[in-house]
Write an enzyme that holds these catalytic residues in place. Sequence first.
Site, PDB file in Angstrom:
ATOM      1  N   HIS A 525       0.826  -1.204   0.000  1.00  0.00           N
ATOM      2  CA  HIS A 525       0.000   0.000   0.000  1.00  0.00           C
ATOM      3  C   HIS A 525       0.869   1.267   0.000  1.00  0.00           C
ATOM      4  O   HIS A 525       0.945   1.964  -0.999  1.00  0.00           O
ATOM      5  CB  HIS A 525      -0.954  -0.036   1.203  1.00  0.00           C
ATOM      6  CG  HIS A 525      -1.910   1.117   1.246  1.00  0.00           C
ATOM      7  ND1 HIS A 525      -2.459   1.591   2.405  1.00  0.00           N
ATOM      8  CD2 HIS A 525      -2.401   1.913   0.266  1.00  0.00           C
ATOM      9  CE1 HIS A 525      -3.269   2.610   2.145  1.00  0.00           C
ATOM     10  NE2 HIS A 525      -3.240   2.831   0.848  1.00  0.00           N
ATOM     11  N   HIS A 530       1.276   4.796  -2.956  1.00  0.00           N
ATOM     12  CA  HIS A 530       1.382   6.204  -2.546  1.00  0.00           C
ATOM     13  C   HIS A 530       2.760   6.822  -2.834  1.00  0.00           C
ATOM     14  O   HIS A 530       2.858   7.868  -3.462  1.00  0.00           O
ATOM     15  CB  HIS A 530       1.110   6.332  -1.047  1.00  0.00           C
ATOM     16  CG  HIS A 530      -0.338   6.220  -0.676  1.00  0.00           C
ATOM     17  ND1 HIS A 530      -1.102   7.309  -0.361  1.00  0.00           N
ATOM     18  CD2 HIS A 530      -1.160   5.143  -0.573  1.00  0.00           C
ATOM     19  CE1 HIS A 530      -2.337   6.921  -0.061  1.00  0.00           C
ATOM     20  NE2 HIS A 530      -2.402   5.597  -0.194  1.00  0.00           N
ATOM     21  N   HIS A 716      -3.963   0.508  -6.339  1.00  0.00           N
ATOM     22  CA  HIS A 716      -4.253   1.175  -5.071  1.00  0.00           C
ATOM     23  C   HIS A 716      -5.633   0.790  -4.549  1.00  0.00           C
ATOM     24  O   HIS A 716      -5.810   0.556  -3.346  1.00  0.00           O
ATOM     25  CB  HIS A 716      -4.135   2.697  -5.185  1.00  0.00           C
ATOM     26  CG  HIS A 716      -4.504   3.389  -3.908  1.00  0.00           C
ATOM     27  ND1 HIS A 716      -5.730   3.971  -3.710  1.00  0.00           N
ATOM     28  CD2 HIS A 716      -3.831   3.512  -2.736  1.00  0.00           C
ATOM     29  CE1 HIS A 716      -5.784   4.438  -2.471  1.00  0.00           C
ATOM     30  NE2 HIS A 716      -4.647   4.177  -1.857  1.00  0.00           N
ATOM     31  N   ASN A 720      -6.336  -0.742  -0.885  1.00  0.00           N
ATOM     32  CA  ASN A 720      -6.867   0.279   0.015  1.00  0.00           C
ATOM     33  C   ASN A 720      -8.294   0.026   0.491  1.00  0.00           C
ATOM     34  O   ASN A 720      -8.571   0.083   1.680  1.00  0.00           O
ATOM     35  CB  ASN A 720      -6.802   1.657  -0.656  1.00  0.00           C
ATOM     36  CG  ASN A 720      -7.025   2.785   0.334  1.00  0.00           C
ATOM     37  OD1 ASN A 720      -6.096   3.193   1.026  1.00  0.00           O
ATOM     38  ND2 ASN A 720      -8.250   3.275   0.419  1.00  0.00           N
ATOM     39  N   ILE A 863      -6.740   8.602  -1.142  1.00  0.00           N
ATOM     40  CA  ILE A 863      -6.932   8.455   0.310  1.00  0.00           C
ATOM     41  C   ILE A 863      -5.953   7.407   0.826  1.00  0.00           C
ATOM     42  O   ILE A 863      -5.605   6.496   0.098  1.00  0.00           O
ATOM     43  CB  ILE A 863      -8.375   8.051   0.669  1.00  0.00           C
ATOM     44  CG1 ILE A 863      -8.612   8.039   2.193  1.00  0.00           C
ATOM     45  CG2 ILE A 863      -8.721   6.695   0.107  1.00  0.00           C
ATOM     46  CD1 ILE A 863      -8.723   9.383   2.814  1.00  0.00           C
TER      47      ILE A 863
HETATM   48 FE   LIG Z   1      -4.294   4.612   0.225  1.00  0.00          FE
END
Ligand SMILES: [Fe+2]
Length: 863
Positions: A525, A530, A716, A720, A863
Amino acid sequence: MHCHCLINAFDSKAPAKYNEETADTTGKLIIQGTVILQKKKTVSDRLFSSIFRRKKIYVQLVTDPENDLKGKLGRRTYLKEEITKLTGLGDGETAFRVRFNWNEEVALPGALIIRNEHSSEFYLRTVTLEGAPSHGKIHFLCNSWVYPSHCYQKDRVFFSNKTYLPHQTPAPLIKYREEELEILRGKGKENDMLEEWDRVYDYAYYNDLGEPDKGPEHERPIYGGNAEYPYPRRGRTSRPPTKTDLLTESRLPLVKGKDVYIPRDEKFSNTKLADFLGDTVKSLSHGVAGLLDAVVDMTPMEFDSFQDVLDMYEGGIKLPNNPLLGKIREDVPTEFLKSLVRTDGAHFLKYPMPDIIKEDKSAWRTDEEFVREMLAGINPVVISRLEEFPPVSKLDANRYGNQNSSITKECIKQNLHGLTVEEAIQNNRLYILDHHDTVMPFLRQINTETSSKVYATRTLLFLKDDGTLKPLVIELSRPHSKGDQFGAVSELYTPAKDGVEASLWLLAKTYVAVNDSAYHQLISHWLNTHAVIEPFIIATKRRLSILHPVNKLLHPHFRDTMPVNTIARQIALNADGLFEAAVYPRKYVVQWTSSLYKDWVFTDQALPRDLIKRGMAVKDSESPHGYKLFIEDYPYAVDGLEIWSAIETWVREYCSFYYKSDDMITNDPELQSWWKEIREIGHGDKKDEKWWLEMKTLDELTETCTTIIWVASALHAVVNFGQYPYGGYMPNRPTISRKFMPQPNTPEFEELKTNPDGVFFKTVLSQARTLAAISVIELISGHSSEEVYLGQRESGWTSDSPPLEALERFSKTLVEIENRILERNNDPKLKNRVGPANLPFTLLCPSSGVGITGRGIPNSVSI
Ligand SMILES: [Fe+2]
Ligand SMILES: *C1O[C@H](CO)[C@@H](O)[C@H](O)[C@H]1NC(C)=O
Ligand SMILES: *[C@@H]1O[C@H](CO)[C@@H](O)[C@H](O)[C@H]1NC(C)=O
């Protein structure tokens, strides 16, 4: 507030004849324009309308072609007349009419400047011109905060939604195109202090995680820019250095009450989310591990049974009636308790029921669900096919001794459904979840210097005739007590249904889950989505003009990533932050991600290559999308290949519309400098890797852009949005283990016989940390109402029809893929898609509603 020191390139050159627009324009052709903007929240309606009465904001078109490289500006046209009857306005938006005189020399409405002479900023969304001869409707998609003119050294320029490769730029726009890129690149670290209104994208190391001024235990290494701790770059913020260490950047902005710098238009567009996260950040930015320990030590709250955990979702947990409680309340800021541990003072508040236990409270404990999640859970990206027995280690034997697996044929052969080990390997029946090499080098430090007690793990799996996996054996390994060079000390555990063996087996699975959930959170993750995307965002803004087709292609995939990553540095990755508090490598969490970034290969992030590398697929022209899967019912791979292939088709259609030959790619200076900067600066710690593509062909451009979009969107989304549905029930995905496996002839082993649940909860995360961790994953597992999903874009993003049609096809394909995913989930033959917890694999369904849905692929890491 007006500052007269502004340097205005346009004003100084603007010919005197361009006076303010006169009311009487009889006899001239009038071009109508519509400007849509949004006032700042704090500006009242009355003040706002007076801004326009008092002529504070004007537009000028970039006009004539007589100056070769820099078109002149037409006359100033003030925004004053509000259009009240326009439909399609967003919340808080206002539309204004502007009128331009058209004459021969004004014949190129490809750019405009807008100047704000009022004292507060506004958000400019679009400008649309209608009726320009031989142009039709001309649309400017601006989406930018325009600050008072004294904030800028040059007027704000906006381009229409046309697309030009650099050499195709109309002559009068060439200089504007170059100057805009210069502004976005800024003047470099030594020369500018970045302010709220700035739009500068620049690079920095991860040198803002520690707080050395607080003492040596708050020091953390600098990640990035050195061989020991390589890391992707982050956006520069220009905060001052700490007092103790001039190479470490201080964590808070210079001026109290201000935010940490992010390029202005990168800030959250979603104000609700920003406010909510803002509170969390405020309460957490000073570190949480210490606070959580305070809560834990003073109120020794532990889960005693699985029912205690269920109470979190069913009734809320009653706080113990502890005389120390009053004291804790003072120590621990109430904001912190509210936002993170969610208490009303007497109870921890209820959390939503995670999907994994909605239908069946104990299905997660089964071996079937344990292994199914390796194919269709939130970390379905690690499992690989075993091609050599016993599993071997790639660690340096001189340093780490013998790290090969101790698993023997005898240990597994009775469970291979009549096959020998050799036959099982030949028939592609053996798989492994291997968390050995990645963890082992850190294990001694983690186990001695933190309260975590963990193992490196290997889980061997057998593919049955019905397409599901079953676990064969779990190997738990630790460094030898005499030193690394003595190799690993390993214990083997095999499946058991009864007695103390069953309790040992559940604990062994738990150690694997700890391994896997830490790898999931920190590597799959944080690092692999990110962190690695941020350099691509920075390079794209600095090197590719907004007129460039690749900028337009990638733009929606970068939304909200910089602010989210900024929050991650403030509350999760920092010294004493959430990750150190709740994930087992503790103060080594970021070091661990850095050591795995050493193995990061951009090209292997492409799903097909990743599957091949893990031995899960081979190229096969007969199979759908060109790859044959060894586990045919591997939901992540099956759905993923469809999505991958749809993205690839869209990207290829889009790029080939602009690049008619490979030469055009080689000869595109913006594209080449973009790629060079990504390789040499953004991911500069990997610049000597041989695997970087050269960016000389349409194939290379297609593969690169497909990979970026895949990582930012689908990859992602998988890692996520299932976090709460699967991990919201902590026993299924614990992130820390505090004790080693009980050994025979010890009191712990005896306790395991009589109180297995008690031993389980003494091993995994404590209650307060669980609540803190679950509050955060609840927060980040939901979709906001403003989410934009794969296949969707803001209307008017380009004026070119073939790309618009290609996008339409892409969206349609995604709808078809979603229907096929739902059909497969209903097919009882595909046993890995639903499993004993009755939780279908929807993480790659492109669409979603608002909230925690366990599905939906947003365009970006938002997010
Ligand atoms: Fe995330
Ligand atoms: C999980 O694996 C990591 C490496 O991937 C290792 O360091 C750690 O000890 C393992 N954790 C557990 C609980 O076994
Ligand atoms: C581990 O196994 C590999 C492959 O069989 C072998 O080459 C290597 O020497 C082994 N390592 C040690 C330290 O025994």
